[in-house]
Design a protein around this motif. Structure first.
Motif, PDB file in Angstrom:
ATOM      1  N   GLY A  25     -11.018  20.838   2.288  1.00  0.00           N
ATOM      2  CA  GLY A  25     -10.484  20.456   0.542  1.00  0.00           C
ATOM      3  C   GLY A  25      -9.684  19.245   0.216  1.00  0.00           C
ATOM      4  O   GLY A  25      -9.750  18.531  -0.240  1.00  0.00           O
ATOM      5  N   PRO A  26      -8.329  19.797   0.238  1.00  0.00           N
ATOM      6  CA  PRO A  26      -7.855  18.739  -0.628  1.00  0.00           C
ATOM      7  C   PRO A  26      -7.968  17.550   0.228  1.00  0.00           C
ATOM      8  O   PRO A  26      -7.849  16.545  -0.887  1.00  0.00           O
ATOM      9  CB  PRO A  26      -6.265  19.460   0.057  1.00  0.00           C
ATOM     10  N   ASN A  27      -7.344  17.092   0.987  1.00  0.00           N
ATOM     11  CA  ASN A  27      -6.972  15.427   1.883  1.00  0.00           C
ATOM     12  C   ASN A  27      -8.827  15.020   1.155  1.00  0.00           C
ATOM     13  O   ASN A  27      -8.362  13.826   0.392  1.00  0.00           O
ATOM     14  CB  ASN A  27      -7.790  15.867   3.157  1.00  0.00           C
ATOM     15  N   GLY A  28     -10.235  15.336   1.076  1.00  0.00           N
ATOM     16  CA  GLY A  28     -11.189  14.753   0.759  1.00  0.00           C
ATOM     17  C   GLY A  28     -10.528  14.406  -0.699  1.00  0.00           C
ATOM     18  O   GLY A  28     -11.263  13.405  -1.117  1.00  0.00           O
ATOM     19  N   ILE A  29     -10.327  15.270  -1.270  1.00  0.00           N
ATOM     20  CA  ILE A  29     -10.450  15.433  -3.491  1.00  0.00           C
ATOM     21  C   ILE A  29      -9.374  14.165  -3.392  1.00  0.00           C
ATOM     22  O   ILE A  29      -9.387  13.291  -4.056  1.00  0.00           O
ATOM     23  CB  ILE A  29      -9.959  16.857  -3.766  1.00  0.00           C
ATOM     24  N   PHE A  30      -8.074  14.316  -2.358  1.00  0.00           N
ATOM     25  CA  PHE A  30      -7.069  13.358  -3.206  1.00  0.00           C
ATOM     26  C   PHE A  30      -7.413  11.761  -2.668  1.00  0.00           C
ATOM     27  O   PHE A  30      -7.337  11.012  -3.356  1.00  0.00           O
ATOM     28  CB  PHE A  30      -5.376  13.540  -1.879  1.00  0.00           C
ATOM     29  N   LYS A  31      -7.750  11.867  -1.255  1.00  0.00           N
ATOM     30  CA  LYS A  31      -8.322  10.327  -0.948  1.00  0.00           C
ATOM     31  C   LYS A  31      -9.369   9.612  -1.937  1.00  0.00           C
ATOM     32  O   LYS A  31      -9.636   8.803  -2.479  1.00  0.00           O
ATOM     33  CB  LYS A  31      -8.909  10.673   0.428  1.00  0.00           C
ATOM     34  N   LYS A  32      -9.775  10.683  -2.792  1.00  0.00           N
ATOM     35  CA  LYS A  32     -11.023  10.267  -3.286  1.00  0.00           C
ATOM     36  C   LYS A  32     -10.513   9.792  -5.141  1.00  0.00           C
ATOM     37  O   LYS A  32     -10.674   8.781  -5.454  1.00  0.00           O
ATOM     38  CB  LYS A  32     -12.408  11.335  -4.168  1.00  0.00           C
ATOM     39  N   SER A  33      -9.350  10.725  -4.789  1.00  0.00           N
ATOM     40  CA  SER A  33      -8.585   9.742  -6.167  1.00  0.00           C
ATOM     41  C   SER A  33      -7.736   8.774  -6.307  1.00  0.00           C
ATOM     42  O   SER A  33      -7.396   7.918  -6.588  1.00  0.00           O
ATOM     43  CB  SER A  33      -8.209  11.506  -6.701  1.00  0.00           C
ATOM     44  N   MET A  34      -7.287   8.483  -4.672  1.00  0.00           N
ATOM     45  CA  MET A  34      -6.637   7.513  -4.170  1.00  0.00           C
ATOM     46  C   MET A  34      -7.117   5.953  -4.697  1.00  0.00           C
ATOM     47  O   MET A  34      -6.649   5.214  -4.707  1.00  0.00           O
ATOM     48  CB  MET A  34      -6.113   7.574  -2.806  1.00  0.00           C
ATOM     49  N   PHE A  35      -8.761   6.428  -3.918  1.00  0.00           N
ATOM     50  CA  PHE A  35      -9.742   5.055  -4.166  1.00  0.00           C
ATOM     51  C   PHE A  35     -10.151   4.756  -5.223  1.00  0.00           C
ATOM     52  O   PHE A  35     -10.447   3.663  -5.007  1.00  0.00           O
ATOM     53  CB  PHE A  35     -10.722   5.382  -3.664  1.00  0.00           C
ATOM     54  N   LYS A  36      -9.560   5.282  -6.666  1.00  0.00           N
ATOM     55  CA  LYS A  36      -9.822   4.992  -7.529  1.00  0.00           C
ATOM     56  C   LYS A  36      -8.349   4.332  -8.316  1.00  0.00           C
ATOM     57  O   LYS A  36      -8.574   3.418  -9.244  1.00  0.00           O
ATOM     58  CB  LYS A  36      -9.507   6.344  -8.761  1.00  0.00           C
ATOM     59  N   LYS A  37      -7.485   4.647  -7.448  1.00  0.00           N
ATOM     60  CA  LYS A  37      -6.127   3.558  -7.594  1.00  0.00           C
ATOM     61  C   LYS A  37      -6.229   2.200  -7.535  1.00  0.00           C
ATOM     62  O   LYS A  37      -6.627   1.802  -6.540  1.00  0.00           O
ATOM     63  CB  LYS A  37      -5.424   4.309  -7.055  1.00  0.00           C
ATOM     64  N   LYS A  38      -5.407   1.170  -7.934  1.00  0.00           N
ATOM     65  CA  LYS A  38      -4.989  -0.082  -7.193  1.00  0.00           C
ATOM     66  C   LYS A  38      -3.541  -0.535  -7.016  1.00  0.00           C
ATOM     67  O   LYS A  38      -3.298  -1.910  -7.467  1.00  0.00           O
ATOM     68  CB  LYS A  38      -6.288  -1.098  -8.648  1.00  0.00           C
ATOM     69  N   PRO A  39      -3.234   0.361  -6.218  1.00  0.00           N
ATOM     70  CA  PRO A  39      -1.365  -0.128  -6.379  1.00  0.00           C
ATOM     71  C   PRO A  39      -0.997  -1.335  -5.343  1.00  0.00           C
ATOM     72  O   PRO A  39      -2.668  -2.001  -4.946  1.00  0.00           O
ATOM     73  CB  PRO A  39      -0.892   1.459  -5.309  1.00  0.00           C
ATOM     74  N   LYS A  40      -0.110  -1.827  -4.931  1.00  0.00           N
ATOM     75  CA  LYS A  40       0.086  -3.110  -4.524  1.00  0.00           C
ATOM     76  C   LYS A  40       1.455  -2.988  -3.383  1.00  0.00           C
ATOM     77  O   LYS A  40       2.168  -2.203  -4.516  1.00  0.00           O
ATOM     78  CB  LYS A  40       0.543  -4.130  -5.674  1.00  0.00           C
ATOM     79  N   GLY A  41       0.844  -2.937  -2.343  1.00  0.00           N
ATOM     80  CA  GLY A  41       1.638  -2.360  -1.258  1.00  0.00           C
ATOM     81  C   GLY A  41       2.212  -1.485  -1.599  1.00  0.00           C
ATOM     82  O   GLY A  41       1.473  -0.754  -2.184  1.00  0.00           O
ATOM     83  N   ILE A  42       2.887  -1.343  -0.188  1.00  0.00           N
ATOM     84  CA  ILE A  42       3.584   0.224   0.223  1.00  0.00           C
ATOM     85  C   ILE A  42       3.904   1.034  -1.057  1.00  0.00           C
ATOM     86  O   ILE A  42       4.125   2.151  -1.158  1.00  0.00           O
ATOM     87  CB  ILE A  42       3.638  -0.095   1.271  1.00  0.00           C
ATOM     88  N   PRO A  43       5.195   0.355  -1.554  1.00  0.00           N
ATOM     89  CA  PRO A  43       5.424   1.634  -2.716  1.00  0.00           C
ATOM     90  C   PRO A  43       4.705   1.950  -4.133  1.00  0.00           C
ATOM     91  O   PRO A  43       4.602   2.302  -4.522  1.00  0.00           O
ATOM     92  CB  PRO A  43       7.010   0.412  -3.207  1.00  0.00           C
ATOM     93  N   GLY A  44       3.908   0.299  -3.832  1.00  0.00           N
ATOM     94  CA  GLY A  44       2.977   0.676  -5.344  1.00  0.00           C
ATOM     95  C   GLY A  44       2.160   1.715  -5.272  1.00  0.00           C
ATOM     96  O   GLY A  44       0.958   3.329  -5.243  1.00  0.00           O
ATOM     97  N   LEU A  45       1.871   2.075  -3.252  1.00  0.00           N
ATOM     98  CA  LEU A  45       0.246   3.384  -3.061  1.00  0.00           C
ATOM     99  C   LEU A  45       1.150   4.761  -2.463  1.00  0.00           C
ATOM    100  O   LEU A  45       0.760   5.778  -3.651  1.00  0.00           O
ATOM    101  CB  LEU A  45       0.346   3.027  -1.352  1.00  0.00           C
TER     102      LEU A  45
END
Length: 195
Positions: free
Chosen positions: A132-152
């Motif tokens: 459940g959660p891993n896939g939902i979490f990763k899908k939400s993360m793919f919508k983000k556009k962070p810069k660098g590890i701190p942003g991620l």
């Protein structure tokens, strides 16, 4: 979370048919190659999210001090105040998760857990975080556009903080039934068994 800014390499396709171009996600910007994190879910909500520094080795000592102890000492009391005795922990069967040091700590804190000898299989069909959660979490993360590890890490913290309680509850409610299905399937995959 690997290659969050790259092209996803996981597609569902029919045998012998190419993956349509429309299913590939192409990004213009590259992000850090790897950020490892740990988190969990309960009926009362998600735990905090914990990050593994890039140069760290996740051995038993690291797992115990940086993941297990914060979950036991901070997350469980926050999620189950006065009812900590009701919590039963489940970790996957990674060697750092199943050492005598981890089990000894949990016993010393009177925290119930499902030990590796009582856990049926290494199967994403059974692990609550995997189905459940891993896939939902990763899908939400793919919508983000962070810069660098701190942003991620900031983006991951925000996504995890907003993780829906309803998903946590549905995952936990379905767990017993999934285990029964796996027993009935004699350990074989259950995701496609009803199709």
């Amino acid at each position: 979370m690997n290659d969050c800014g790259g092209i996803r390499d996981c597609y569902y396709r029919k045998k012998g048919k190419p993956v349509p171009e429309s299913r590939t996600k192409k990004w213009k910007q590259k992000f850090p190659k790897k950020v490892m994190c740990a988190a969990g879910v309960s009926y009362r909500g998600p735990t905090s999210i914990y990050f593994v520094p890039p140069t760290s080795k996740v051995d038993s000592a690291f797992f115990l001090n940086n993941i297990v102890k914060p979950i036991v000492e901070k997350d469980i009391p926050r999620l189950y105040p006065g009812e900590e005795h009701k919590v039963i922990l489940h970790f996957d069967s990674a060697s750092s998760h199943t050492t005598p040091a981890v089990y000894s700590y949990l016993k010393s804190k009177k925290v119930k857990y499902i030990g590796k000898e009582d856990w049926m299989a290494n199967s994403p069909d059974l692990s609550p975080m995997d189905f459940g959660p891993n896939g939902i979490f990763k899908k939400s993360m793919f919508k983000k556009k962070p810069k660098g590890i701190p942003g991620l890490q900031r983006a991951a913290r925000q996504v995890w903080k907003e993780f829906p309680l309803s998903v946590c509850r549905n995952v936990m409610k379905s767990w017993k039934g999934r285990v029964i299905q796996m027993v009935d399937a004699k350990g074989f995959q259950i995701e496609n068994s009803k199709k």
